[in-house]
Design a protein around this motif. Structure first.
Motif, PDB file in Angstrom:
ATOM      1  N   ASP A 131     -26.382  36.023 -63.219  1.00 57.54           N
ATOM      2  CA  ASP A 131     -26.814  35.350 -61.996  1.00 57.54           C
ATOM      3  C   ASP A 131     -25.647  34.576 -61.393  1.00 57.54           C
ATOM      4  OD1 ASP A 131     -28.087  34.066 -59.958  1.00 57.54           O
ATOM      5  OD2 ASP A 131     -29.628  33.122 -61.195  1.00 57.54           O
ATOM      6  N   ALA A 132     -25.150  35.074 -60.272  1.00 49.63           N
ATOM      7  CA  ALA A 132     -24.025  34.423 -59.598  1.00 49.63           C
ATOM      8  C   ALA A 132     -24.486  33.501 -58.477  1.00 49.63           C
ATOM      9  CB  ALA A 132     -23.087  35.484 -59.030  1.00 49.63           C
ATOM     10  N   SER A 133     -25.799  33.289 -58.344  1.00 47.30           N
ATOM     11  CA  SER A 133     -26.325  32.488 -57.240  1.00 47.30           C
ATOM     12  C   SER A 133     -26.512  31.025 -57.604  1.00 47.30           C
ATOM     13  CB  SER A 133     -27.670  33.065 -56.786  1.00 47.30           C
ATOM     14  OG  SER A 133     -28.652  32.920 -57.809  1.00 47.30           O
ATOM     15  N   LEU A 134     -26.226  30.658 -58.841  1.00 45.27           N
ATOM     16  CA  LEU A 134     -26.413  29.277 -59.255  1.00 45.27           C
ATOM     17  C   LEU A 134     -25.457  28.358 -58.493  1.00 45.27           C
ATOM     18  CD1 LEU A 134     -26.771  29.811 -63.110  1.00 45.27           C
ATOM     19  CD2 LEU A 134     -28.581  29.504 -61.425  1.00 45.27           C
ATOM     20  N   PRO A 135     -25.857  27.105 -58.261  1.00 46.74           N
ATOM     21  CA  PRO A 135     -25.006  26.195 -57.481  1.00 46.74           C
ATOM     22  C   PRO A 135     -23.681  25.915 -58.169  1.00 46.74           C
ATOM     23  CG  PRO A 135     -26.861  25.027 -58.485  1.00 46.74           C
ATOM     24  CD  PRO A 135     -27.118  26.476 -58.681  1.00 46.74           C
ATOM     25  N   ASN A 136     -22.694  25.575 -57.347  1.00 46.20           N
ATOM     26  CA  ASN A 136     -21.361  25.153 -57.801  1.00 46.20           C
ATOM     27  C   ASN A 136     -20.510  26.291 -58.356  1.00 46.20           C
ATOM     28  OD1 ASN A 136     -22.030  22.424 -57.194  1.00 46.20           O
ATOM     29  ND2 ASN A 136     -23.019  22.227 -59.201  1.00 46.20           N
ATOM     30  N   LEU A 137     -20.982  27.530 -58.258  1.00 40.46           N
ATOM     31  CA  LEU A 137     -20.142  28.648 -58.662  1.00 40.46           C
ATOM     32  C   LEU A 137     -19.288  29.092 -57.482  1.00 40.46           C
ATOM     33  CD1 LEU A 137     -22.597  30.835 -60.800  1.00 40.46           C
ATOM     34  CD2 LEU A 137     -20.816  29.269 -61.605  1.00 40.46           C
ATOM     35  N   PRO A 138     -18.056  29.547 -57.714  1.00 42.09           N
ATOM     36  CA  PRO A 138     -17.195  29.988 -56.613  1.00 42.09           C
ATOM     37  C   PRO A 138     -17.799  31.169 -55.848  1.00 42.09           C
ATOM     38  CG  PRO A 138     -15.950  29.749 -58.650  1.00 42.09           C
ATOM     39  CD  PRO A 138     -17.383  29.638 -59.019  1.00 42.09           C
ATOM     40  N   SER A 139     -17.356  31.350 -54.630  1.00 47.26           N
ATOM     41  CA  SER A 139     -17.889  32.427 -53.788  1.00 47.26           C
ATOM     42  C   SER A 139     -17.569  33.807 -54.342  1.00 47.26           C
ATOM     43  CB  SER A 139     -17.327  32.301 -52.366  1.00 47.26           C
ATOM     44  OG  SER A 139     -15.904  32.409 -52.386  1.00 47.26           O
ATOM     45  N   TRP A 140     -16.525  33.914 -55.159  1.00 44.67           N
ATOM     46  CA  TRP A 140     -16.125  35.204 -55.702  1.00 44.67           C
ATOM     47  C   TRP A 140     -16.762  35.497 -57.059  1.00 44.67           C
ATOM     48  CZ3 TRP A 140     -13.819  33.590 -60.154  1.00 44.67           C
ATOM     49  CH2 TRP A 140     -13.167  32.352 -60.132  1.00 44.67           C
ATOM     50  N   THR A 141     -17.696  34.653 -57.509  1.00 46.89           N
ATOM     51  CA  THR A 141     -18.356  34.866 -58.797  1.00 46.89           C
ATOM     52  C   THR A 141     -19.067  36.214 -58.882  1.00 46.89           C
ATOM     53  OG1 THR A 141     -18.627  32.469 -59.060  1.00 46.89           O
ATOM     54  CG2 THR A 141     -19.966  33.883 -60.476  1.00 46.89           C
ATOM     55  N   PRO A 142     -19.750  36.700 -57.817  1.00 48.50           N
ATOM     56  CA  PRO A 142     -20.370  38.029 -57.930  1.00 48.50           C
ATOM     57  C   PRO A 142     -19.375  39.128 -58.319  1.00 48.50           C
ATOM     58  CG  PRO A 142     -21.231  36.896 -56.016  1.00 48.50           C
ATOM     59  CD  PRO A 142     -20.116  36.042 -56.542  1.00 48.50           C
ATOM     60  N   ALA A 156      -7.405  31.942 -57.376  1.00 52.03           N
ATOM     61  CA  ALA A 156      -6.909  30.577 -57.235  1.00 52.03           C
ATOM     62  C   ALA A 156      -6.067  30.447 -55.960  1.00 52.03           C
ATOM     63  CB  ALA A 156      -6.089  30.192 -58.455  1.00 52.03           C
ATOM     64  N   GLU A 157      -5.250  31.457 -55.703  1.00 53.68           N
ATOM     65  CA  GLU A 157      -4.445  31.444 -54.468  1.00 53.68           C
ATOM     66  C   GLU A 157      -5.349  31.476 -53.235  1.00 53.68           C
ATOM     67  OE1 GLU A 157      -0.758  33.951 -52.395  1.00 53.68           O
ATOM     68  OE2 GLU A 157      -1.731  34.688 -54.233  1.00 53.68           O
ATOM     69  N   TYR A 158      -6.395  32.280 -53.300  1.00 53.24           N
ATOM     70  CA  TYR A 158      -7.361  32.373 -52.185  1.00 53.24           C
ATOM     71  C   TYR A 158      -8.047  31.025 -51.950  1.00 53.24           C
ATOM     72  CZ  TYR A 158     -11.563  33.768 -49.627  1.00 53.24           C
ATOM     73  OH  TYR A 158     -12.576  33.863 -48.703  1.00 53.24           O
ATOM     74  N   ASP A 159      -8.396  30.335 -53.048  1.00 50.33           N
ATOM     75  CA  ASP A 159      -9.083  29.045 -52.939  1.00 50.33           C
ATOM     76  C   ASP A 159      -8.140  27.897 -52.620  1.00 50.33           C
ATOM     77  OD1 ASP A 159     -11.388  30.376 -53.673  1.00 50.33           O
ATOM     78  OD2 ASP A 159     -11.363  29.679 -55.754  1.00 50.33           O
ATOM     79  N   GLY A 160      -6.829  28.115 -52.797  1.00 50.44           N
ATOM     80  CA  GLY A 160      -5.878  27.030 -52.632  1.00 50.44           C
ATOM     81  C   GLY A 160      -5.816  26.115 -53.852  1.00 50.44           C
ATOM     82  N   ARG A 161      -6.162  26.663 -55.016  1.00 52.29           N
ATOM     83  CA  ARG A 161      -6.129  25.873 -56.241  1.00 52.29           C
ATOM     84  C   ARG A 161      -4.797  26.065 -56.962  1.00 52.29           C
ATOM     85  NH1 ARG A 161      -9.009  28.141 -59.789  1.00 52.29           N
ATOM     86  NH2 ARG A 161      -9.902  29.845 -58.552  1.00 52.29           N
ATOM     87  N   SER A 162      -4.339  25.007 -57.628  1.00 51.22           N
ATOM     88  CA  SER A 162      -3.169  25.094 -58.492  1.00 51.22           C
ATOM     89  C   SER A 162      -3.497  24.383 -59.797  1.00 51.22           C
ATOM     90  CB  SER A 162      -1.940  24.462 -57.825  1.00 51.22           C
ATOM     91  OG  SER A 162      -2.197  23.094 -57.521  1.00 51.22           O
TER      92      SER A 162
END
Length: 286
Positions: free
Chosen positions: A239-250, A178-184
Motif C-alpha cells: 500500500d503506497a497510499s499511506l500518508p507521509n510516503l514519497p510520491s514515487w513510492t508506488p 533524492a535528486e528529484y526531491d532535492g534531498r541530500s
C-alpha cells in the motif's frame, strides 16, 4: 664398516630433520599479515579452495581479523547448520546465487538460493531488531531501514555487532529520487549484522549472521540480492497510499513486488470477493 655406515646414515637423517624444521610453516590466507604467524595449516571446512572466499580490494587495519580469519572461526559450525537445509531444498552448496527477502512488519528474512534456473526457499530467520517504520529511508538520522532492491557491497569481519554485511544503500534508485526531491545527506552505513539492536540496520543475532556471513563469502557478494519490503506482497499488495510516503513510492513498491515474485515464483494475490474490510483480504493464487 657397518658401524661407520650406520653412523653416517644417522647423521644424514638428523640433518634432514633439522632442514625440515627450519622451513617456516605458512598459511595461504587472503589479505591479512597476521596469518603468516600461524603454526598449523587450518582445516578445510569446504571442499572448494579458500581463494573462492570473497576478499575486498582493501587491506584491513593491522591487528584486525580478515574475512578468512572469520571463516576459519565460524564456517565449520555455520556449515553444519546450513547444509541440511540446502540438501532438503535440493540445492547444491555453495549455490550459484542467493536472495535475501526481508519483510519489515513480520521481522522475517527468507533465504532463497539457486544452483540452476529456479530459486528455492532454503530457510527463514527472525530479524531481532529493525528500527523505524513503514516507508523508505530518506535521510541521515531518520533511523529507517531502507526499502528496495539492493546488493551487498562488502563483508565486515570486524563489526561492533559481531559480523556484518554492508547493503549498498543509497543505490541508483535512491540517488535518482533524492535528486528529484532535492534531498541530500541520505545517510548510509546500512548493514545486516549480528546482535539485537538496530539504528536503521537489520540485526539478525550472532548465530544467524555467522551463517549468512559464511554463505555470502562462499557465494560472493556480487551474486547476492537483498530485497527489503515493508510487508509481504505475496499476501497483500503493498500500500503506497499511506500518508507521509514519497510520491514515487508506488514505483518503488512495484519494483519490490516484481523482484519478490521473480525470486519466489509467486503469483499476484487474488482479492476475495466476500471481503468487506477497508483493506481487502488477499491470498496467494494456486
Amino acid at each position: 664398516m657397518h658401524t661407520v655406515c650406520r653412523t653416517l646414515a644417522g647423521l644424514v637423517t638428523a640433518l634432514a630433520l633439522v632442514g625440515c624444521a627450519s622451513q617456516p610453516e605458512t598459511v595461504t590466507q587472503l589479505g591479512h599479515p597476521s596469518s603468516l604467524s600461524r603454526k598449523k595449516q587450518p582445516k578445510r571446512y569446504l571442499n572448494i579452495p579458500m581463494e573462492t572466499a570473497y576478499s575486498p580490494p582493501f587491506s584491513f587495519p593491522q591487528g584486525a581479523r580478515s574475512i578468512d580469519d572469520a571463516l576459519y572461526a565460524f564456517a565449520p559450525a555455520a556449515l553444519e547448520q546450513l547444509k541440511p537445509y540446502f540438501r532438503k531444498a535440493g540445492v547444491a552448496y555453495p549455490p550459484r546465487e542467493i536472495a535475501l527477502i526481508a519483510i519489515k512488519d513480520e521481522r522475517k528474512m527468507e533465504l532463497w538460493a539457486r544452483d540452476g534456473d529456479k530459486f528455492r526457499l532454503i530457510r527463514s530467520y527472525t530479524i531481532k531488531a529493525a528500527s523505524g517504520m513503514r516507508g523508505p529511508k530518506l535521510r541521515q538520522g531518520d533511523r529507517q531501514v531502507p526499502e528496495g532492491v539492493y546488493r551487498i557491497s562488502r563483508l565486515n569481519p570486524n563489526s561492533n555487532y559481531h559480523l556484518s554485511m554492508k547493503v549498498d544503500y543509497p543505490n541508483d534508485f535512491d540517488l535518482l529520487h533524492a535528486e528529484y526531491d532535492g534531498r541530500s545527506d541520505l545517510g548510509g552505513d546500512i548493514f545486516i549484522h549480528g546482535k539485537s539492536v538496530s539504528a536503521g540496520c537489520l540485526a539478525m543475532g550472532d548465530a544467524a549472521i555467522e551463517e549468512l556471513f559464511v554463505l555470502a563469502a562462499h557465494v560472493g557478494p556480487e551474486n547476492i540480492r537483498v530485497i527489503i519490503s515493508p510487508s509481504d506482497p505475496r499476501q497483500r499488495p503493498l500500500d503506497a497510499s499511506l500518508p507521509n510516503l514519497p510520491s514515487w513510492t508506488p514505483e518503488l513498491y512495484e519494483r519490490i513486488t516484481r523482484e519478490i515474485f521473480a525470486v519466489t515464483q509467486a503469483k499476484p494475490p487474488i482479492k476475495l470477493a466476500h471481503s468487506s474490510n477497508a483493506y481487502p483480504l488477499y491470498r496467494p493464487a494456486n
